[in-house]
Design a protein around this motif. Structure first.
Motif, short mmCIF file in Angstrom:
data_model
loop_
_atom_site.label_atom_id
_atom_site.label_comp_id
_atom_site.label_asym_id
_atom_site.label_seq_id
_atom_site.Cartn_x
_atom_site.Cartn_y
_atom_site.Cartn_z
N GLY A 1 -3.45 -0.71 11.09
CA GLY A 1 -3.11 0.25 10.05
C GLY A 1 -1.64 0.59 10.06
O GLY A 1 -0.81 -0.06 10.73
N TYR B 1 0.84 -1.21 0.00
CA TYR B 1 0.00 0.00 0.00
C TYR B 1 0.87 1.25 0.00
O TYR B 1 0.59 2.22 -0.73
N GLU C 1 -15.18 7.17 6.69
CA GLU C 1 -14.23 7.71 5.72
C GLU C 1 -13.63 9.03 6.18
O GLU C 1 -12.56 9.43 5.73
N LYS D 1 -9.98 8.40 8.63
CA LYS D 1 -8.96 7.46 8.16
C LYS D 1 -7.76 7.46 9.10
O LYS D 1 -7.15 6.43 9.35
N GLN E 1 -5.71 4.02 9.24
CA GLN E 1 -6.42 2.75 9.37
C GLN E 1 -6.53 2.02 8.02
O GLN E 1 -6.75 2.65 6.98
N THR E 2 -6.41 0.72 8.07
CA THR E 2 -6.57 -0.08 6.86
C THR E 2 -8.04 -0.24 6.50
O THR E 2 -8.39 -0.30 5.32
N THR E 3 -8.91 -0.32 7.50
CA THR E 3 -10.36 -0.46 7.24
C THR E 3 -11.13 0.50 8.15
O THR E 3 -11.76 0.06 9.13
N LYS F 1 -3.38 -5.83 13.60
CA LYS F 1 -4.72 -6.02 14.18
C LYS F 1 -4.93 -5.02 15.30
O LYS F 1 -3.97 -4.56 15.93
N ARG G 1 -13.98 2.70 9.78
CA ARG G 1 -15.43 2.61 9.79
C ARG G 1 -16.07 3.88 9.24
O ARG G 1 -17.19 3.88 8.76
#
Length: 378
Positions: free
Chosen positions: A204, A159, A228, A231, A222-224, A180, A226
């Motif tokens: 992340g 990434y 937008e 981030k 963050q990778t995912t 994690k 919650r």
């Protein structure tokens, strides 16, 4: 007389007007959703359990203004300005709500003075030694994880490579990776907060923010996420500091960008860059509303010139207008990325960022300055 609501009652009242979800533990808990006033998606924030009652804020229709109280919300509700979302006269009610807040729809758009005044000259210090010790320990773990490639999984560096960063830059900047979500005991970080269960370390990319040889701040991309709009997460106990501020030197050119990855992309492109016998001071990331403490303002003002390279969007232009106004009469100019930000220019457009910045420096040094040295070099 309207009285403060209990936290649960205020949360329930707001929840009847817009769908909310908890996004943080700040001040007893923070919830986010679409704004029931302007309809802005994921721009509305509610903190119902504050010591002085609940409060709410919207990044769109209340940008640049303080948080409003639960009493304000009840007043607007009672005046019919905050109905349910399916109210047939919604557009007209929105105009009335803006008028009650002392605004018009037009006034909520960018103007020449669109952001708050600088923060007062309060103390600006790094976190305590115990926090730094715990943060450095976690950072060491995260750095190891960034360089630990699994046989069946892609490298976590992929990434970052896609964002335009080389392995050399990642090592130099001590970027890490947390695979994690983790929680760590508050006391081990020197923190006490009855509203928090622990120090939250989301999954992340871990970015350390150093100043004067000390670790002032940790943030995680963050990778995912919650939300937008969230981030980046700042780890509890961090101090407010511009990313890369140690690269600035008095009397040399400097560049302010929004995010740390853009700062790293620019630093990487410039290297040991000199133009007309002057080395570029450095590149620092300040976001759109951060980095305004008096200490940092002094360091920015010593750069000659100072370029404002915040993103080419509404928020970035608002931030640039702020800095051009604050440093009026100083050697400061807008260096508007084309398109959007430095990372986009390098990765998606394949542009030579070093040459692009050099061109803008040439325009500055070879142009005949008007009585006011404030220019746009976009």
């Amino acid at each position: 007389m309207i009285e403060h609501l209990s936290g649960d009652d205020f949360l329930s009242l707001v929840g009847q007007r817009t769908a909310l979800r908890k996004v943080a533990a700040t001040n007893g808990g923070e919830w986010a959703g679409a704004c029931p006033l302007c309809g802005g998606k994921d721009r509305f924030r509610v903190q119902p359990h504050g010591d002085r009652g609940g409060r709410w804020w919207c990044r769109s229709c209340r940008d640049g203004q303080p948080w409003a109280s639960d009493i304000d919300f009840v007043f607007l509700r009672d005046q019919g300005f905050i109905p349910s979302n399916d109210h047939p006269e919604w557009p007209e009610l929105i105009k009335g709500a803006f008028a009650t807040l002392g605004l018009t729809i037009e006034q909520s758009r960018p103007s020449t003075r669109v952001v708050p005044d600088p923060e007062p000259p309060t103390a600006c210090e790094p976190p305590a030694a115990l926090w730094q010790q715990a943060a450095l320990s976690f950072l060491g773990y995260a750095v190891d994880m960034l360089w630990k490639d699994g046989e069946s999984q892609p490298s976590p560096r992929t990434y970052l490579h896609q964002r335009g960063l080389t392995d050399h830059t990642l090592r130099s900047a001590a970027i890490g990776y947390n695979p994690k979500p983790l929680y760590r005991p508050l006391h081990k970080w020197g923190l006490t907060d009855p509203t928090k269960d622990g120090v939250w370390l989301p999954a992340g990319y871990v970015i350390p923010w150093f100043c004067d040889g000390q670790l002032w701040k940790l943030s995680i991309r963050q990778t995912t996420p919650r939300d937008e709009g969230m981030k980046y997460v700042t780890i509890a106990g961090s101090s407010n500091v511009p990313y890369g501020i140690d690269t600035f030197r008095a009397g040399r050119p400097g560049i302010l960008v929004e995010g740390p990855i853009d700062a790293l992309v620019a630093q990487q492109a410039l290297g040991q860059f000199e133009r007309h016998g002057q080395p570029l001071s450095g590149v620092a990331a300040i976001g759109t509303t951060q980095g305004r403490s008096f200490r940092w303002l002094v360091q920015y003002s010593l750069c000659q010139p100072l370029f404002i390279a915040t993103d080419a969007d509404q928020a970035g232009d608002k931030a640039a207008a702020y800095w051009l106004d604050i440093f009026k009469g100083k050697e400061v100019a807008r260096m508007r990325p084309d398109p959007h930000d430095f990372g986009t220019m390098v990765v998606q457009c394949g542009m030579d960022l070093r040459a692009w910045i050099a061109t803008h420096l040439d325009r500055w040094w070879t142009s005949d300055l008007a009585p006011s040295p404030i220019q746009s070099v976009a």
